[in-house]
Design a protein around this motif. Sequence first.
Motif, mmCIF file in Angstrom:
data_model
loop_
_atom_site.group_PDB
_atom_site.id
_atom_site.type_symbol
_atom_site.label_atom_id
_atom_site.label_comp_id
_atom_site.label_asym_id
_atom_site.label_seq_id
_atom_site.Cartn_x
_atom_site.Cartn_y
_atom_site.Cartn_z
ATOM 1 N N PHE A 19 0.848 -1.181 0.000
ATOM 2 C CA PHE A 19 0.000 0.000 0.000
ATOM 3 C C PHE A 19 0.886 1.234 0.000
ATOM 4 O O PHE A 19 2.057 1.178 0.372
ATOM 5 C CB PHE A 19 -0.987 -0.002 1.173
ATOM 6 C CG PHE A 19 -0.342 0.050 2.540
ATOM 7 C CD1 PHE A 19 -0.185 1.267 3.200
ATOM 8 C CD2 PHE A 19 0.068 -1.101 3.173
ATOM 9 C CE1 PHE A 19 0.388 1.320 4.455
ATOM 10 C CE2 PHE A 19 0.643 -1.055 4.433
ATOM 11 C CZ PHE A 19 0.801 0.159 5.075
ATOM 12 N N ASN A 20 0.321 2.327 -0.430
ATOM 13 C CA ASN A 20 1.036 3.590 -0.511
ATOM 14 C C ASN A 20 1.500 4.006 0.880
ATOM 15 O O ASN A 20 0.703 4.069 1.817
ATOM 16 C CB ASN A 20 0.111 4.651 -1.112
ATOM 17 C CG ASN A 20 0.824 5.936 -1.425
ATOM 18 O OD1 ASN A 20 1.660 6.392 -0.670
ATOM 19 N ND2 ASN A 20 0.467 6.523 -2.545
ATOM 20 N N ALA A 21 2.776 4.311 1.012
ATOM 21 C CA ALA A 21 3.336 4.670 2.317
ATOM 22 C C ALA A 21 2.784 5.996 2.837
ATOM 23 O O ALA A 21 2.983 6.332 4.007
ATOM 24 C CB ALA A 21 4.852 4.720 2.240
ATOM 25 N N LYS A 22 2.066 6.748 2.016
ATOM 26 C CA LYS A 22 1.423 7.976 2.482
ATOM 27 C C LYS A 22 0.248 7.659 3.397
ATOM 28 O O LYS A 22 -0.207 8.496 4.155
ATOM 29 C CB LYS A 22 0.955 8.827 1.302
ATOM 30 C CG LYS A 22 2.098 9.432 0.526
ATOM 31 C CD LYS A 22 1.597 10.283 -0.613
ATOM 32 C CE LYS A 22 2.766 10.867 -1.390
ATOM 33 N NZ LYS A 22 2.324 11.699 -2.505
ATOM 34 N N VAL A 23 -0.248 6.421 3.316
ATOM 35 C CA VAL A 23 -1.299 5.948 4.216
ATOM 36 C C VAL A 23 -0.591 5.402 5.454
ATOM 37 O O VAL A 23 0.315 4.579 5.350
ATOM 38 C CB VAL A 23 -2.146 4.835 3.555
ATOM 39 C CG1 VAL A 23 -3.164 4.290 4.521
ATOM 40 C CG2 VAL A 23 -2.790 5.340 2.287
#
Length: 56
Positions: A19-23
């Motif tokens: 998953f996107n590390a921004k999450v």
Amino acid sequence: MLDTVKVTFDNGDVIITDFNAKVSREEMAKYYMGNWFNLGVEADDMHKAVKVEFDF
């Protein structure tokens, strides 16, 4: 950048996905933990996520 999560369901099935590390990890854990997901391919097969791991 991506992070990885390992989710275990009440029937013992496990998925590992990126998953996107921004999450945040907290947000990702909330998304899975205790919620129901359809793991079926040809027919519905609903299972609850019972464990979420990030460093495995």
